[in-house]
Design a protein around this motif. Sequence first.
Motif, PDB file in Angstrom:
ATOM      1  N   GLU A 129       0.819  -1.211   0.000  1.00  0.00           N
ATOM      2  CA  GLU A 129       0.000   0.000   0.000  1.00  0.00           C
ATOM      3  C   GLU A 129       0.854   1.263   0.000  1.00  0.00           C
ATOM      4  O   GLU A 129       0.386   2.340  -0.371  1.00  0.00           O
ATOM      5  CB  GLU A 129      -0.939  -0.008   1.209  1.00  0.00           C
ATOM      6  CG  GLU A 129      -2.042  -1.060   1.115  1.00  0.00           C
ATOM      7  CD  GLU A 129      -2.883  -1.136   2.370  1.00  0.00           C
ATOM      8  OE1 GLU A 129      -2.516  -0.469   3.369  1.00  0.00           O
ATOM      9  OE2 GLU A 129      -3.899  -1.865   2.363  1.00  0.00           O
ATOM     10  N   LEU A 130       2.120   1.118   0.405  1.00  0.00           N
ATOM     11  CA  LEU A 130       3.040   2.265   0.432  1.00  0.00           C
ATOM     12  C   LEU A 130       3.715   2.480  -0.914  1.00  0.00           C
ATOM     13  O   LEU A 130       4.288   3.553  -1.158  1.00  0.00           O
ATOM     14  CB  LEU A 130       4.103   2.056   1.514  1.00  0.00           C
ATOM     15  CG  LEU A 130       3.599   1.911   2.953  1.00  0.00           C
ATOM     16  CD1 LEU A 130       4.766   1.609   3.888  1.00  0.00           C
ATOM     17  CD2 LEU A 130       2.866   3.172   3.401  1.00  0.00           C
ATOM     18  N   GLY A 131       3.697   1.457  -1.759  1.00  0.00           N
ATOM     19  CA  GLY A 131       4.363   1.553  -3.058  1.00  0.00           C
ATOM     20  C   GLY A 131       4.814   0.185  -3.504  1.00  0.00           C
ATOM     21  O   GLY A 131       4.596  -0.815  -2.811  1.00  0.00           O
ATOM     22  N   PRO A 132       5.479   0.098  -4.655  1.00  0.00           N
ATOM     23  CA  PRO A 132       5.966  -1.204  -5.132  1.00  0.00           C
ATOM     24  C   PRO A 132       7.061  -1.756  -4.219  1.00  0.00           C
ATOM     25  O   PRO A 132       8.034  -1.060  -3.907  1.00  0.00           O
ATOM     26  CB  PRO A 132       6.515  -0.881  -6.524  1.00  0.00           C
ATOM     27  CG  PRO A 132       6.808   0.579  -6.495  1.00  0.00           C
ATOM     28  CD  PRO A 132       5.782   1.197  -5.592  1.00  0.00           C
ATOM     29  N   VAL A 133       6.896  -2.994  -3.786  1.00  0.00           N
ATOM     30  CA  VAL A 133       7.892  -3.633  -2.931  1.00  0.00           C
ATOM     31  C   VAL A 133       9.001  -4.176  -3.820  1.00  0.00           C
ATOM     32  O   VAL A 133       8.761  -4.992  -4.719  1.00  0.00           O
ATOM     33  CB  VAL A 133       7.261  -4.771  -2.099  1.00  0.00           C
ATOM     34  CG1 VAL A 133       8.332  -5.458  -1.244  1.00  0.00           C
ATOM     35  CG2 VAL A 133       6.141  -4.223  -1.219  1.00  0.00           C
ATOM     36  N   THR A 134      10.212  -3.725  -3.585  1.00  0.00           N
ATOM     37  CA  THR A 134      11.355  -4.133  -4.410  1.00  0.00           C
ATOM     38  C   THR A 134      12.414  -4.916  -3.638  1.00  0.00           C
ATOM     39  O   THR A 134      13.275  -5.545  -4.247  1.00  0.00           O
ATOM     40  CB  THR A 134      12.025  -2.907  -5.046  1.00  0.00           C
ATOM     41  OG1 THR A 134      12.434  -1.992  -4.014  1.00  0.00           O
ATOM     42  CG2 THR A 134      11.064  -2.194  -5.995  1.00  0.00           C
ATOM     43  N   VAL A 135      12.357  -4.865  -2.311  1.00  0.00           N
ATOM     44  CA  VAL A 135      13.319  -5.590  -1.464  1.00  0.00           C
ATOM     45  C   VAL A 135      12.572  -6.201  -0.297  1.00  0.00           C
ATOM     46  O   VAL A 135      11.720  -5.541   0.314  1.00  0.00           O
ATOM     47  CB  VAL A 135      14.431  -4.653  -0.933  1.00  0.00           C
ATOM     48  CG1 VAL A 135      15.304  -5.379   0.094  1.00  0.00           C
ATOM     49  CG2 VAL A 135      15.298  -4.127  -2.067  1.00  0.00           C
ATOM     50  N   TRP A 136      12.907  -7.455  -0.004  1.00  0.00           N
ATOM     51  CA  TRP A 136      12.354  -8.117   1.191  1.00  0.00           C
ATOM     52  C   TRP A 136      13.499  -8.851   1.872  1.00  0.00           C
ATOM     53  O   TRP A 136      14.168  -9.681   1.259  1.00  0.00           O
ATOM     54  CB  TRP A 136      11.248  -9.090   0.798  1.00  0.00           C
ATOM     55  CG  TRP A 136      10.504  -9.690   1.971  1.00  0.00           C
ATOM     56  CD1 TRP A 136      11.010 -10.545   2.916  1.00  0.00           C
ATOM     57  CD2 TRP A 136       9.130  -9.474   2.322  1.00  0.00           C
ATOM     58  NE1 TRP A 136      10.045 -10.881   3.837  1.00  0.00           N
ATOM     59  CE2 TRP A 136       8.885 -10.243   3.491  1.00  0.00           C
ATOM     60  CE3 TRP A 136       8.099  -8.736   1.761  1.00  0.00           C
ATOM     61  CZ2 TRP A 136       7.626 -10.282   4.103  1.00  0.00           C
ATOM     62  CZ3 TRP A 136       6.853  -8.769   2.368  1.00  0.00           C
ATOM     63  CH2 TRP A 136       6.621  -9.524   3.524  1.00  0.00           C
ATOM     64  N   VAL A 137      13.729  -8.565   3.143  1.00  0.00           N
ATOM     65  CA  VAL A 137      14.805  -9.193   3.906  1.00  0.00           C
ATOM     66  C   VAL A 137      14.204 -10.017   5.036  1.00  0.00           C
ATOM     67  O   VAL A 137      13.588  -9.463   5.961  1.00  0.00           O
ATOM     68  CB  VAL A 137      15.777  -8.143   4.485  1.00  0.00           C
ATOM     69  CG1 VAL A 137      16.921  -8.839   5.230  1.00  0.00           C
ATOM     70  CG2 VAL A 137      16.319  -7.247   3.381  1.00  0.00           C
ATOM     71  N   ASN A 138      14.382 -11.327   4.968  1.00  0.00           N
ATOM     72  CA  ASN A 138      13.977 -12.216   6.054  1.00  0.00           C
ATOM     73  C   ASN A 138      15.144 -12.344   7.032  1.00  0.00           C
ATOM     74  O   ASN A 138      16.060 -13.146   6.835  1.00  0.00           O
ATOM     75  CB  ASN A 138      13.592 -13.598   5.504  1.00  0.00           C
ATOM     76  CG  ASN A 138      12.259 -13.585   4.796  1.00  0.00           C
ATOM     77  OD1 ASN A 138      11.273 -13.065   5.310  1.00  0.00           O
ATOM     78  ND2 ASN A 138      12.227 -14.144   3.593  1.00  0.00           N
ATOM     79  N   ASN A 139      15.114 -11.520   8.055  1.00  0.00           N
ATOM     80  CA  ASN A 139      16.200 -11.454   9.031  1.00  0.00           C
ATOM     81  C   ASN A 139      15.824 -12.045  10.384  1.00  0.00           C
ATOM     82  O   ASN A 139      16.694 -12.490  11.134  1.00  0.00           O
ATOM     83  CB  ASN A 139      16.624  -9.996   9.212  1.00  0.00           C
ATOM     84  CG  ASN A 139      17.519  -9.802  10.410  1.00  0.00           C
ATOM     85  OD1 ASN A 139      18.699 -10.152  10.404  1.00  0.00           O
ATOM     86  ND2 ASN A 139      16.961  -9.255  11.494  1.00  0.00           N
ATOM     87  N   ALA A 140      14.547 -12.070  10.722  1.00  0.00           N
ATOM     88  CA  ALA A 140      14.118 -12.504  12.055  1.00  0.00           C
ATOM     89  C   ALA A 140      14.627 -13.905  12.370  1.00  0.00           C
ATOM     90  O   ALA A 140      14.563 -14.808  11.534  1.00  0.00           O
ATOM     91  CB  ALA A 140      12.594 -12.464  12.142  1.00  0.00           C
ATOM     92  N   GLY A 141      15.148 -14.073  13.573  1.00  0.00           N
ATOM     93  CA  GLY A 141      15.644 -15.389  13.981  1.00  0.00           C
ATOM     94  C   GLY A 141      15.963 -15.408  15.460  1.00  0.00           C
ATOM     95  O   GLY A 141      16.038 -14.358  16.115  1.00  0.00           O
ATOM     96  N   VAL A 142      16.140 -16.617  15.988  1.00  0.00           N
ATOM     97  CA  VAL A 142      16.458 -16.782  17.404  1.00  0.00           C
ATOM     98  C   VAL A 142      17.567 -17.822  17.555  1.00  0.00           C
ATOM     99  O   VAL A 142      17.769 -18.665  16.668  1.00  0.00           O
ATOM    100  CB  VAL A 142      15.222 -17.218  18.227  1.00  0.00           C
ATOM    101  CG1 VAL A 142      14.165 -16.144  18.231  1.00  0.00           C
ATOM    102  CG2 VAL A 142      14.658 -18.524  17.698  1.00  0.00           C
ATOM    103  N   LEU A 143      18.263 -17.731  18.669  1.00  0.00           N
ATOM    104  CA  LEU A 143      19.349 -18.657  18.984  1.00  0.00           C
ATOM    105  C   LEU A 143      19.159 -19.175  20.403  1.00  0.00           C
ATOM    106  O   LEU A 143      19.010 -18.383  21.340  1.00  0.00           O
ATOM    107  CB  LEU A 143      20.705 -17.946  18.873  1.00  0.00           C
ATOM    108  CG  LEU A 143      21.942 -18.680  19.412  1.00  0.00           C
ATOM    109  CD1 LEU A 143      22.238 -19.903  18.562  1.00  0.00           C
ATOM    110  CD2 LEU A 143      23.153 -17.739  19.427  1.00  0.00           C
ATOM    111  N   ARG A 144      19.173 -20.489  20.545  1.00  0.00           N
ATOM    112  CA  ARG A 144      19.151 -21.123  21.855  1.00  0.00           C
ATOM    113  C   ARG A 144      20.224 -22.197  21.857  1.00  0.00           C
ATOM    114  O   ARG A 144      20.187 -23.119  21.044  1.00  0.00           O
ATOM    115  CB  ARG A 144      17.789 -21.741  22.169  1.00  0.00           C
ATOM    116  CG  ARG A 144      16.636 -20.751  22.252  1.00  0.00           C
ATOM    117  CD  ARG A 144      16.735 -19.862  23.479  1.00  0.00           C
ATOM    118  NE  ARG A 144      15.568 -19.001  23.622  1.00  0.00           N
ATOM    119  CZ  ARG A 144      15.432 -17.793  23.062  1.00  0.00           C
ATOM    120  NH1 ARG A 144      16.412 -17.309  22.318  1.00  0.00           N
ATOM    121  NH2 ARG A 144      14.333 -17.084  23.235  1.00  0.00           N
TER     122      ARG A 144
END
Length: 263
Positions: free
Chosen positions: A71-86
Amino acid sequence: MNNGVAVVTGAARGFGREIARRLVARGHRVVITDVNADAVTVAAEELGATAIVADARQATEHRRVATAAAELGPVTVWVNNAGVLRAGRVWEQPEADIALMVEANFLGVVHGSRAAVDVMRERGGHLLNIASISAHGPVPGLAVYAASKAAVLAFTTSLQGELDLARLPIRAHALCPDAADTALVRDEQESPDTALLFSQRTLLTPDSVADAAVALLDGRRVVRSLPTHRAGLMRTGALLPRLALPVLAMMRARGDRRRTAGR
């Protein structure tokens, strides 16, 4: 300058925050997500980004983020960064920790990638998945974490093949950084099972990882590991585990000394 909309998951701190900072500087309208409402709001205000509270483990959450971003404009980059460490021996780890790592580190990337393809398939763009150098070989003490990141690497390279076959104008990338000086690592530093993370001479900085991540967006390279020589050692360990595991034990001892010295 307007380079379209960029989405970065898990961006309230660490790699995600620094990647988002660089994307803002490049002229993207940036959407950052995190499960921590307060932290993501503060980060967005600092960066000049849009904050969305979202759980990266949930496919519906990624679709909701994708809709809001589009809705903000054309999406040109997507970064999947979320993660966890145990950290911990796998037979001693709580089932909840195991599920959390698999769902956040791997399934979150799958769900996020699907949402990204949906919003970028017409105009094209870049999809960046943050894996880990542990994706390349054995990491005793972090077996589930390493497995989840190996899955991210395999998924990303396979996804690029599928995108090519479908002739969709999207480039998939996987970044595999070594351990860095982030809260993700420091929060687990008390555990001796994180010793291998500290076996390198110094931890990477979030800035250096973010620079490498954004640089991938400028080309067609699918996988980059940071630093290269450590990735080579890890790949050797995967090919020759009977020879490599004793070496890893020695590296673990060295890392444990650095781990305790750095607390």
